[in-house]
Design a protein around this motif. Structure first.
Motif, short mmCIF file in Angstrom:
data_model
loop_
_atom_site.label_atom_id
_atom_site.label_comp_id
_atom_site.label_asym_id
_atom_site.label_seq_id
_atom_site.Cartn_x
_atom_site.Cartn_y
_atom_site.Cartn_z
N LEU A 98 -25.08 -22.65 -11.77
CA LEU A 98 -24.76 -20.63 -11.26
C LEU A 98 -23.67 -20.63 -10.53
CD1 LEU A 98 -26.18 -18.76 -9.44
CD2 LEU A 98 -26.21 -19.85 -7.60
N VAL A 99 -23.01 -21.24 -9.96
CA VAL A 99 -21.36 -21.30 -9.43
C VAL A 99 -20.35 -21.22 -10.99
CG1 VAL A 99 -19.29 -23.18 -8.85
CG2 VAL A 99 -21.91 -23.21 -7.44
N LYS B 141 -21.65 -19.46 -13.66
CA LYS B 141 -22.04 -17.50 -13.52
C LYS B 141 -21.45 -16.99 -13.09
CE LYS B 141 -26.80 -18.26 -15.74
NZ LYS B 141 -28.21 -18.59 -16.00
N ILE B 142 -21.23 -17.68 -11.28
CA ILE B 142 -20.53 -17.05 -10.74
C ILE B 142 -18.95 -16.43 -10.67
CG2 ILE B 142 -20.09 -16.41 -8.34
CD1 ILE B 142 -23.02 -17.42 -7.71
N LYS B 143 -18.76 -17.40 -11.28
CA LYS B 143 -17.09 -17.77 -11.74
C LYS B 143 -16.74 -16.97 -12.43
CE LYS B 143 -15.66 -22.97 -9.74
NZ LYS B 143 -15.42 -23.46 -10.81
N ASN B 144 -17.65 -16.31 -13.71
CA ASN B 144 -17.62 -16.11 -15.15
C ASN B 144 -17.86 -14.90 -15.08
OD1 ASN B 144 -16.99 -15.20 -17.55
ND2 ASN B 144 -19.82 -15.11 -17.94
N LEU B 145 -18.64 -14.46 -13.58
CA LEU B 145 -18.84 -12.48 -13.74
C LEU B 145 -17.05 -12.78 -12.13
CD1 LEU B 145 -22.36 -12.54 -12.59
CD2 LEU B 145 -20.98 -11.05 -14.36
N TRP B 146 -16.98 -13.17 -11.53
CA TRP B 146 -15.83 -13.20 -10.57
C TRP B 146 -14.52 -12.23 -11.44
CZ3 TRP B 146 -15.06 -12.00 -6.12
CH2 TRP B 146 -13.44 -11.93 -5.34
#
Length: 106
Positions: free
Chosen positions: A91-92, A94-99
């Motif tokens: 999850l972290v 994926k959040i980094k990737n989105l950011w």
């Protein structure tokens, strides 16, 4: 009354592993997957405090923690905590990737 206290103490020590391993590293140096580091450290300090006051009680706690039932429960908790940790790490990522892609535009 003494039995209930002993059970509470045994439950606290349920998540602990070998005491030297707990004290070998700082909590902040541990791997993110080691979700049980904090309960292990608390149990370690608690065991040391009980051992200073009453070695017989600490021996009882140690024997209780080493019982097959408690060992099986600790292993299952560790297994499930590892699964949760892996999912959290994904999850972290994926959040980094989105950011980086959506917000910063990299």
């Amino acid at each position: 009354m003494l039995q209930s206290r002993a059970l509470v103490i045994a439950l606290i020590l349920l998540l602990s592993t070998t005491l030297p391993e707990v004290q070998s590293k700082s909590l902040f140096e541990k791997d993110r997957r080691d979700l049980l580091a904090i309960p292990e450290t608390i149990a370690s300090y608690f065991y040391e405090a009980v051992n200073k006051v009453s070695p017989k009680v600490s021996q009882f706690l140690w024997d209780t923690v080493q019982s097959p039932t408690v060992t099986a429960a600790r292993q299952r908790i560790a297994k499930e905590a590892t699964k949760v940790s892996i999912i959290f790490e994904q999850l972290v990522e994926k959040i980094k990737n989105l950011w980086y892609t959506r917000v910063l535009g990299y």
